[in-house]
Enzyme design. Structure first.
Site, PDB file in Angstrom:
ATOM      1  N   GLU A  92      -1.506  63.550 -69.031  1.00  0.00           N
ATOM      2  CA  GLU A  92      -1.279  62.389 -69.879  1.00  0.00           C
ATOM      3  C   GLU A  92       0.081  61.779 -69.548  1.00  0.00           C
ATOM      4  OE1 GLU A  92      -0.548  61.912 -74.573  1.00  0.00           O
ATOM      5  OE2 GLU A  92      -2.480  62.830 -74.030  1.00  0.00           O
ATOM      6  N   CYS A 125      -0.615  68.145 -73.484  1.00  0.00           N
ATOM      7  CA  CYS A 125       0.693  68.691 -73.840  1.00  0.00           C
ATOM      8  C   CYS A 125       0.802  70.086 -73.230  1.00  0.00           C
ATOM      9  CB  CYS A 125       0.821  68.760 -75.356  1.00  0.00           C
ATOM     10  SG  CYS A 125       2.466  69.223 -75.926  1.00  0.00           S
TER      11      CYS A 125
END
Length: 165
Positions: free
Chosen positions: A77, A43
């Site tokens: 990710e 993130c």
């Protein structure tokens, strides 16, 4: 992103800008301590008042520098947000075109070589080269077709990114 589980499996990196008034948090990123998928960033956030100042690309480059220090390649990710795709594509393009510009064209360089030098996973290199129209099918095989004009045009722009080095 929302984390519904324990934060123990993650490292959190806080990025600060320092001025005469002290240190100010400009953003952060997290990464899994042990990622089976070899993600180097889970993130990322740059606070709105610091956006468009190069901190996002700095954070991206920091995640790759950490991967290289670990002797690994990495990738963010998935899936990426729309802004994430734009930011990563821009970063990967910058890194790869600068690498190719500095490379002796008389010597071969493989995608694996590029991956080891940059810390960028081969899949992300391939997708970026496809985006740049630098992957061609030749005699039934996919080959990297480096367009010197593409490199020259990019280098003329003299883009200066805030990178971790």
């Amino acid at each position: 992103k929302t984390l519904y589980y324990d934060v123990d499996p993650f490292y959190f990196y806080i990025i600060c800008a320092v001025d005469d008034h002290g240190a100010h948090i400009v953003g952060y990123f997290s990464k899994e301590k042990h990622s089976a998928e070899e993600y180097n960033l889970a993130c990322i956030l740059t606070f709105p008042q610091y956006q468009k100042h190069g901190y996002g690309k700095f954070i991206i480059s920091l995640s790759y520098e950490l991967s290289k220090r670990e002797g690994k390649t990495g990738s963010p990710e998935k899936p990426l947000s729309d802004l994430g795709k734009i930011s990563y594509r821009s970063y990967w393009t910058h890194i790869l075109l600068n690498l190719l510009a500095a490379h002796d064209p008389k010597e071969d360089i493989s995608i694996k070589d590029m991956s080891m030098k940059t810390g960028i996973k081969t899949e992300d290199i391939i997708s970026t080269l496809q985006y740049l129209d630098m992957i061609k099918c030749w005699k039934g095989q996919h080959v990297v077709y480096v367009k010197q004009k593409t490199i020259d045009d990019y280098m003329k722009q003299k883009k200066q990114l805030r990178l971790c080095q």
